[in-house]
Design an enzyme around this catalytic site. Structure first.
Site, PDB file in Angstrom:
ATOM      1  N   ASP A 364       0.831  -1.170  -0.026  1.00 57.43           N
ATOM      2  CA  ASP A 364       0.015   0.151  -0.043  1.00 57.43           C
ATOM      3  C   ASP A 364       1.048   1.352   0.056  1.00 57.43           C
ATOM      4  O   ASP A 364       1.740   1.426   1.036  1.00 57.43           O
ATOM      5  CB  ASP A 364      -0.999   0.179   1.241  1.00 57.43           C
ATOM      6  N   THR A 365       0.643   2.201  -0.892  1.00 55.14           N
ATOM      7  CA  THR A 365       1.449   3.215  -1.273  1.00 55.14           C
ATOM      8  C   THR A 365       0.621   4.653  -1.751  1.00 55.14           C
ATOM      9  O   THR A 365      -0.319   4.485  -1.963  1.00 55.14           O
ATOM     10  CB  THR A 365       2.341   2.635  -2.674  1.00 55.14           C
ATOM     11  N   THR A 366       1.598   5.440  -1.732  1.00 54.89           N
ATOM     12  CA  THR A 366       1.138   6.935  -2.418  1.00 54.89           C
ATOM     13  C   THR A 366       2.312   7.384  -3.342  1.00 54.89           C
ATOM     14  O   THR A 366       3.375   7.032  -3.045  1.00 54.89           O
ATOM     15  CB  THR A 366       0.805   8.049  -1.335  1.00 54.89           C
TER      16      THR A 366
END
Length: 550
Positions: A364-366
């Site tokens: 999970d990342t931006t």
């Protein structure tokens, strides 16, 4: 009659608006920030309007993302960035991924009765690299002080923000993990529930942590009051992280690696990241006339899926932290290697057990991207790994510690074997590409989805001549697993193509129209010949591309 006919023609809608993409590109001579949150994009744009450059805007945007989407990213995670310095016409890579605590070893975990790397909890925590990454970027490239870059995030954390749709959905999925840690529950479950759409969420503890960094720089995190709170939490959970693990950490500037695809040059970060798999996948794809096959055709999809399997098999076997060991980067990037691997693709049959090639001689990342009015560009990706990372929050800090250590293996023979002060093989990758006078910063999130999504995005640009917004919106496939014939695919690919792929042995799971499973992305592009910037934002996220006012 002729007059009436002419008026009818003039009142007919412009056919150019009959298109498959849902959004238009943002086009401006000024700077553009593309991010997962409008608040984050606006924080970056305001830095541009106040005289900051692309790096200042990227830090401001990233800091705001840690406030408004805390499950995906924040100062408890890692960061990678590719920076384009327009004046020098030079690319820089920054690897701000953290290392394992010195005492976190295979032997230590085996004595705890563990046979595989834990995916949550204290032994999945490595040193977070993001804050040191911000400092390195600001010191080398920024026009503003770090305190100014962080000001909007501090204020928003203190005053609160209404939770948007995607963020509320992510939050609701992690309630059980957050309840397993007292400080995490206190921070992220106000009223003992995940904030719902439109509820205002405040995080005064995070505002304090960000203010400490604003006043004292990276030392506040690695040597100051924040580090003291982290280390006390490590002791409370019987973790191995010590003061020296934090104090001695430093991110590093590295040379991006690249390959050519058609008439584009595509850049990724070198190992320990997975970006090399995107480049190898493109090299294999280049041996097929993907563009002639047609977008969404079974032929094109089959070639791309099979190329993914081969590139990822090599990634799994050969790629890890390069420090202290020799990795076959040059071989895996070569066109000759790609030709050998491409010969293994059967046009009529899916390969369910793709193996790594044999070397000769031996979540999970931006993601965010920025371009400023001068043409400086930043491609930046930052992550907690899994949603809310380890699930552990140091009391009174307001941020979760990531679980990036879960990507190590306890197989001592692997180049990715756990060792003290070693960085794990990494999923998060920023992308960059250029052709002639055009430069493009792009990225698409989602764990092991990322390299294959990068390759599909580049094919959309180079083979199918899409603009950057259409290329982000176009349907994608993804395969998170490294073996088997399973593949997930958005339902906008035709039933005929899916049936033909099924006949070749692909086991297709059909996803929704714009599925979170294939990741969301952002992109900016600069036409240096015209002095015009373009921005695009994926509808699979809550964000936008925003332009600065003149």
């Amino acid at each position: 009659m002729g007059y009436v006919l002419a008026m009818m023609i003039m009142s007919t809608p412009v056919l150019g608006q009959d298109r498959s993409q849902g959004r238009s590109m943002v086009i401006s001579r000024g700077g553009i920030v593309a991010a997962e949150s409008p608040l984050a994009a606006q924080a970056g744009v305001r830095m541009l309007e106040r005289g900051g450059n692309a790096v200042d805007a990227a830090i401001a945007t990233n800091a705001m993302m840690g406030v408004v989407e805390p499950m995906m990213n924040g100062i408890g995670g890692d960061l990678f960035a590719i920076v384009y310095d327009a004046k020098a016409s030079k690319l820089y890579g920054l690897n701000a991924s953290g290392w394992a605590p010195k005492a976190l070893t295979i032997e230590f975990l085996q004595k705890q009765g563990l046979r595989e790397m834990p995916q949550h909890g204290v032994h999945a925590i490595t040193v977070p690299g993001a804050v040191d990454g911000w400092q390195k970027l600001a010191d080398k490239f920024g026009r503003k002080k770090l305190a100014e870059d962080l000001a909007a995030a501090v204020r928003t954390a203190q005053e609160g923000f209404p939770v948007p749709e995607w963020t509320a959905a992510y939050w609701a999925d992690t309630v059980d993990l957050l309840r397993s840690d007292e400080a995490a529950a206190k921070t992220y479950l106000p009223g003992d529930h995940a904030p719902r759409v439109g509820e205002v969420f405040r995080n005064a503890d995070l505002a304090w942590s960000l203010q400490q960094i604003a006043e004292h720089g990276r030392d506040a995190f690695y040597k100051g009051e924040i580090s003291s709170k982290i280390l006390e939490t490590m002791r409370h959970h019987n973790g191995t992280m010590a003061a020296e693990d934090l104090a001695a950490y430093s991110s590093e500037f590295v040379e991006p690696i690249s390959t050519t695809y058609r008439d584009w040059t595509v850049y990724e970060m070198p190992p320990n990241g997975q970006g090399i798999a995107a480049l190898e996948m493109l090299n294999i794809m280049e041996t097929f006339p993907i563009g002639q096959y047609g977008f969404g055709s079974a032929k094109a999809l089959h070639a791309m899926i099979e190329a993914k399997k081969l590139a990822y098999a090599d990634l799994a076997k050969y790629i890890a932290d390069p420090r202290g060991q020799k990795l076959p980067v040059a071989t895996l990037l070569s066109k000759e290697w790609a030709k050998q691997r491409a010969q293994l693709i059967d046009a009529e049959k899916a390969n369910c057990e793709a193996a790594a090639g044999e070397l000769p001689g031996g979540s999970d990342t931006t993601y965010l991207s920025v371009v400023d009015r001068d043409g400086n560009m930043v491609s930046l990706i930052q992550s907690n790994y899994s949603s809310f990372g380890s699930g552990i929050v140091a009391p009174e800090t307001g941020f979760v510690l990531h679980n990036r250590g879960g990507l190590f293996t306890l197989d001592a023979s692997s180049p990715n074997a756990l060792a003290g002060h070693k960085r794990p093989r990494h999923t998060i990758i920023p992308g960059f590409a250029q052709k002639g006078e055009t430069r493009m910063a792009f990225g698409i999130m989602g764990g092991w989805n990322q390299s294959q999504a990068h390759a599909q995005f580049i094919a959309n640009i180079a083979d199918f001549r899409m603009n950057i917004q259409a290329a982000l919106e176009a349907p994608r496939f993804t395969k998170y697993t490294f073996s088997g014939c399973d593949v997930m695919m958005e339902n906008r690919f035709s039933g005929a193509a899916r049936n033909e792929l099924g006949g070749k042995g692909h086991k297709i799971q059909v996803l929704g129209t714009f599925s979170e499973s294939v990741g969301g992305g952002q992109a900016v592009l600069r036409d240096f010949a015209a002095g015009v910037n373009y921005g695009a934002s994926d509808p699979r996220k809550d964000g936008q591309a925003a332009a600065e006012l003149p």
